[in-house]
Motif scaffolding. Structure first.
Motif, PDB file in Angstrom:
ATOM      1  N   ARG A 151       0.880  -1.177   0.000  1.00  0.00           N
ATOM      2  CA  ARG A 151       0.000   0.000   0.000  1.00  0.00           C
ATOM      3  C   ARG A 151       0.913   1.221   0.000  1.00  0.00           C
ATOM      4  N   LYS A 212      -9.831   4.899  -5.843  1.00  0.00           N
ATOM      5  CA  LYS A 212      -8.594   5.473  -6.376  1.00  0.00           C
ATOM      6  C   LYS A 212      -7.435   4.483  -6.329  1.00  0.00           C
ATOM      7  N   THR A 237     -15.735   5.991  -6.717  1.00  0.00           N
ATOM      8  CA  THR A 237     -15.562   6.927  -5.607  1.00  0.00           C
ATOM      9  C   THR A 237     -15.092   8.240  -6.243  1.00  0.00           C
ATOM     10  N   ARG A 272     -11.878   1.768   0.131  1.00  0.00           N
ATOM     11  CA  ARG A 272     -12.071   1.312   1.510  1.00  0.00           C
ATOM     12  C   ARG A 272     -13.485   1.621   1.973  1.00  0.00           C
ATOM     13  N   ASP A 295      -7.870  -5.979  -2.452  1.00  0.00           N
ATOM     14  CA  ASP A 295      -6.976  -4.917  -1.999  1.00  0.00           C
ATOM     15  C   ASP A 295      -5.550  -5.434  -1.944  1.00  0.00           C
TER      16      ASP A 295
HETATM   17  P1  ADP Z   1     -11.300   5.723  -2.422  1.00  0.00           P
HETATM   18  O1  ADP Z   1     -11.028   6.988  -1.702  1.00  0.00           O
HETATM   19  O2  ADP Z   1     -11.352   5.862  -3.882  1.00  0.00           O
HETATM   20  O3  ADP Z   1     -12.458   4.973  -1.831  1.00  0.00           O
HETATM   21  P2  ADP Z   1      -9.249   4.504  -0.848  1.00  0.00           P
HETATM   22  O4  ADP Z   1      -8.043   5.357  -0.808  1.00  0.00           O
HETATM   23  O5  ADP Z   1     -10.166   4.521   0.325  1.00  0.00           O
HETATM   24  O6  ADP Z   1     -10.031   4.766  -2.199  1.00  0.00           O
HETATM   25  O7  ADP Z   1      -8.813   3.003  -1.044  1.00  0.00           O
HETATM   26  C1  ADP Z   1      -7.839   2.640  -1.951  1.00  0.00           C
HETATM   27  C2  ADP Z   1      -7.454   1.210  -1.623  1.00  0.00           C
HETATM   28  O8  ADP Z   1      -6.761   0.687  -2.746  1.00  0.00           O
HETATM   29  C3  ADP Z   1      -6.520   1.083  -0.430  1.00  0.00           C
HETATM   30  O9  ADP Z   1      -7.073   0.210   0.519  1.00  0.00           O
HETATM   31  C4  ADP Z   1      -5.226   0.548  -1.032  1.00  0.00           C
HETATM   32  O10 ADP Z   1      -4.593  -0.375  -0.183  1.00  0.00           O
HETATM   33  C5  ADP Z   1      -5.705  -0.118  -2.302  1.00  0.00           C
HETATM   34  N1  ADP Z   1      -4.758  -0.197  -3.402  1.00  0.00           N
HETATM   35  C6  ADP Z   1      -3.887   0.734  -3.816  1.00  0.00           C
HETATM   36  N2  ADP Z   1      -3.230   0.341  -4.918  1.00  0.00           N
HETATM   37  C7  ADP Z   1      -3.696  -0.894  -5.203  1.00  0.00           C
HETATM   38  C8  ADP Z   1      -3.418  -1.839  -6.224  1.00  0.00           C
HETATM   39  N3  ADP Z   1      -2.524  -1.602  -7.179  1.00  0.00           N
HETATM   40  N4  ADP Z   1      -4.087  -3.010  -6.212  1.00  0.00           N
HETATM   41  C9  ADP Z   1      -5.000  -3.262  -5.242  1.00  0.00           C
HETATM   42  N5  ADP Z   1      -5.321  -2.404  -4.272  1.00  0.00           N
HETATM   43  C10 ADP Z   1      -4.681  -1.226  -4.244  1.00  0.00           C
END
Ligand code: ADP
Ligand code: MG
Length: 569
Positions: A151, A212, A237, A272, A295
């Motif tokens: 992450r 994202k 999102t 998330r 994730d």
């Molecule tokens: P949003 O604000 O769009 O809801 P978040 O920032 O809450 O998104 O969540 C993004 C999630 O994506 C995080 O839990 C992070 O660990 C996960 N993540 C980031 N890059 C990757 C990836 N390449 N593959 C899978 N999960 C990812």
């Protein structure tokens, strides 16, 4: 031959693929910035470390390679803390490097002395002070690796003045040795892909939520294929917008509340279940909703509610594997006959009608919807849209469309205000290097603009053609017009009777252009907005400011649910 700490640091960053540095110099990092330039890094001098930190993390999100924020000791590093927290909470890669007081002045009241490594620790995945010049390359490689793999998040490197100046023999410094192989994408367990496909195949009201994380993971092609093949409705999102184009027939943003409430199976791709998604709980979600959570960070699984299937994988290989499984099971909804699609379409129609009525209402002072309609109609469709402010960001999200991934930058998971100008500078730098035709539109509430407005000077200095649109309602959330403000303030002690949400009435932010010998745009009508946007688009070597005075009481569409779920305590 001797080589100093500044040069080792610069060459190590370059070696690890870092391209952009945003910062503010002073003792002891002036030579550091010069060494960065000499090593071929692009250095952008900003006006506030916080904004520099925002810029560096935005470039990390846009490119996948961490940007660097360079700051001076003590207050310089401390001003970065808000930016570091924002990157960490957003899961964006960032490296912060600060000078610190010479080690032989520590403990005796050195200039700007502060426990910088300890101070950073809470906002970082990794915080370090390299113990010697020879070990700088090792820690730079580790900082880049930790910031960008797993992450993504933040790494802090502390560079005391003594270390920056310290010399080592060039052949003793292993700059080339630390060249980590790119980390391979994590692939999903095939048994879990099968399980996910089975749950989806049985769903009556499936929904794909794209966050994202999916944008950062560059999963757009796979996710678009998944959606086109299965015709499962998709909901982005805020910063997941554009992974599937907002204008796609499968995007159900305009029926968001209904989609969340009624879905029986949700495929959660890189998002998330935090406050932004109402924790995945009732009353915003069905109590028995089944979540398939994908994730890169297994620590995220079963947070808030238990997932039916939890897949530890990068989004892209997971999505590719799922496409295949769903094809085998012949999962595809019939959008014209399927009940779920019909219910969503009905809701989309009703919500769109409300927005249309508002956005067609050109009466002056304008409402938010009319402003965004005029902006959207006149900007190129592939623009990068930076957006912050309360109503400005919320209402703008529905009207300012993104048809490409990583083309929306906003206050994010941390809800940070003041990010806009820094994000816009980063985006404009990236555009100049990689997409010179693309424009950056920075849509700011008047309050949000106030946090980092002086970065307009940075935009001028680096000739960045950012179009700053200020949606000016004289306040935070909403403001007051001239008469009401006068009335309120005549009530006695000005500190007692000025509403905390009020800002000065009809501030002429566009006149900031005049300190650079240019003029800005003041708009009150749709026609004036259209003309100003067109004019601003013709400017390619400096920023523009479009200050739009709107009805200070203009508000968003009434919502079925209040913003945050009621507390259970
Ligand atoms: P949003 O604000 O769009 O809801 P978040 O920032 O809450 O998104 O969540 C993004 C999630 O994506 C995080 O839990 C992070 O660990 C996960 N993540 C980031 N890059 C990757 C990836 N390449 N593959 C899978 N999960 C990812
Ligand atoms: Mg405002």
């Amino acid at each position: 031959m001797g080589i100093d700490g500044n040069t080792i640091l610069a060459q190590s960053l370059k070696k690890q693929g870092v391209e952009y540095v945003f910062g503010i110099v002073g003792i002891p990092v002036i030579e550091t910035a010069l060494a960065f330039q000499l090593a071929g890094l692009k250095y952008v001098g900003m006006r506030n470390e916080q904004a520099a930190c925002y810029a560096a993390q935005a470039v990390g999100y846009l490119t996948g390679k961490p940007g660097v924020c360079l700051a001076v000791s003590g207050p310089g590093l401390l001003h970065c803390i808000g930016g570091m927290a924002n990157a960490q909470v957003n899961c964006w890669p960032l490296i912060v490097i600060a000078g610190s007081c010479p080690q032989d002045h520590e403990g005796i009241g050195g200039f700007q002395e502060w426990p910088q490594v300890e101070s950073s620790r809470l906002y970082c995945k990794y915080a370090v002070r390299p113990p010697s010049p020879r070990l700088i390359p090792l820690h730079v490689e580790k900082a880049v690796r930790l910031a960008s793999s797993g992450r993504p998040g933040v790494a802090y490197i502390d560079m005391p003045g003594t270390l920056l100046m310290a010399e080592a023999e060039e052949d003793q410094v292993p700059i080339d040795y630390y060249n980590a192989d790119p980390v391979r994408l994590a692939h999903p367990d095939p048994a879990l892909v099968e399980q996910a496909a089975s749950v989806l195949a049985k769903a009556e009201r499936p929904l794909i939520i794209v966050g994202k994380g999916a944008a950062y993971g560059r999963a757009e092609d796979a996710i678009c294929r998944l959606v086109n093949n299965t015709k499962i409705p998709v909901l982005p999102t805020p910063m997941g917008k554009g992974v599937v184009p907002d204008e796609s027939e499968f995007c159900v943003s305009t029926a968001r509340t209904q989609a969340l409430l009624k879905a029986d199976v949700i495929l959660l791709l890189g998002a998330r279940l935090n406050w932004m998604l109402h924790f995945g709980q009732t009353p915003r979600f069905a109590p028995d909703v089944k979540v398939i959570q994908v994730d890169i960070s297994p620590e995220e699984f079963h947070n808030s509610i238990k997932s039916e299937v939890a897949v530890h994988s990068d989004i892209k290989p997971f999505t590719e594997a799922l496409i295949q499984k769903l094809a085998e099971k012949q999962v595809a909804l019939q959008t014209n006959s399927n009940d779920w699609w019909q219910a969503l379409k009905q809701k989309q129609k009703a919500n769109t009608e409300f927005v249309l009525a508002q956005s067609n209402d050109k009466s002056v002072p304008l409402n938010y919807y009319a402003v965004f309609k005029a902006v959207q109609a006149n900007i190129p469709k592939d623009s990068i849209i930076v957006s912050e402010g309360a109503n400005t960001m919320d209402i703008g999200r529905g009207l300012l469309l993104n048809n490409k991934p990583r083309h929306r930058l906003d206050a994010g998971t941390f809800g940070t205000m003041g990010v806009g100008p820094g994000f816009a500078i980063a985006a404009a730098m990236w555009c100049r290097d990689y997409a010179p035709e693309k424009r950056v539109i920075c849509v700011e509430g008047d309050s949000a603009f106030g946090f980092s407005g002086m970065e307009i000077e940075t935009m001028f200095r680096y000739k960045l053609p950012v179009i700053i649109v200020i949606v000016n309602n004289n306040g935070i959330y909403s403001g007051f017009n001239k008469e009401v403000m006068q009335d309120l303030q005549s009530g006695g002690d000005v500190t007692q009777c000025t509403p905390p949400t009020a800002l000065s009435v009809e501030v002429r932010y566009e006149k900031m252009m005049e300190i650079f010998g240019e003029s800005g745009h003041l708009c009150r009508t749709v026609e004036e907005i259209e003309a100003a946007v067109k004019k601003a688009l013709s400017v390619t070597d400096k920023p523009s400011i479009i200050n739009i005075l709107i009805d200070p009481q203009s508000n968003r569409k009434p919502q079925t649910f209040s913003w945050l779920t009621e507390s259970k305590l």
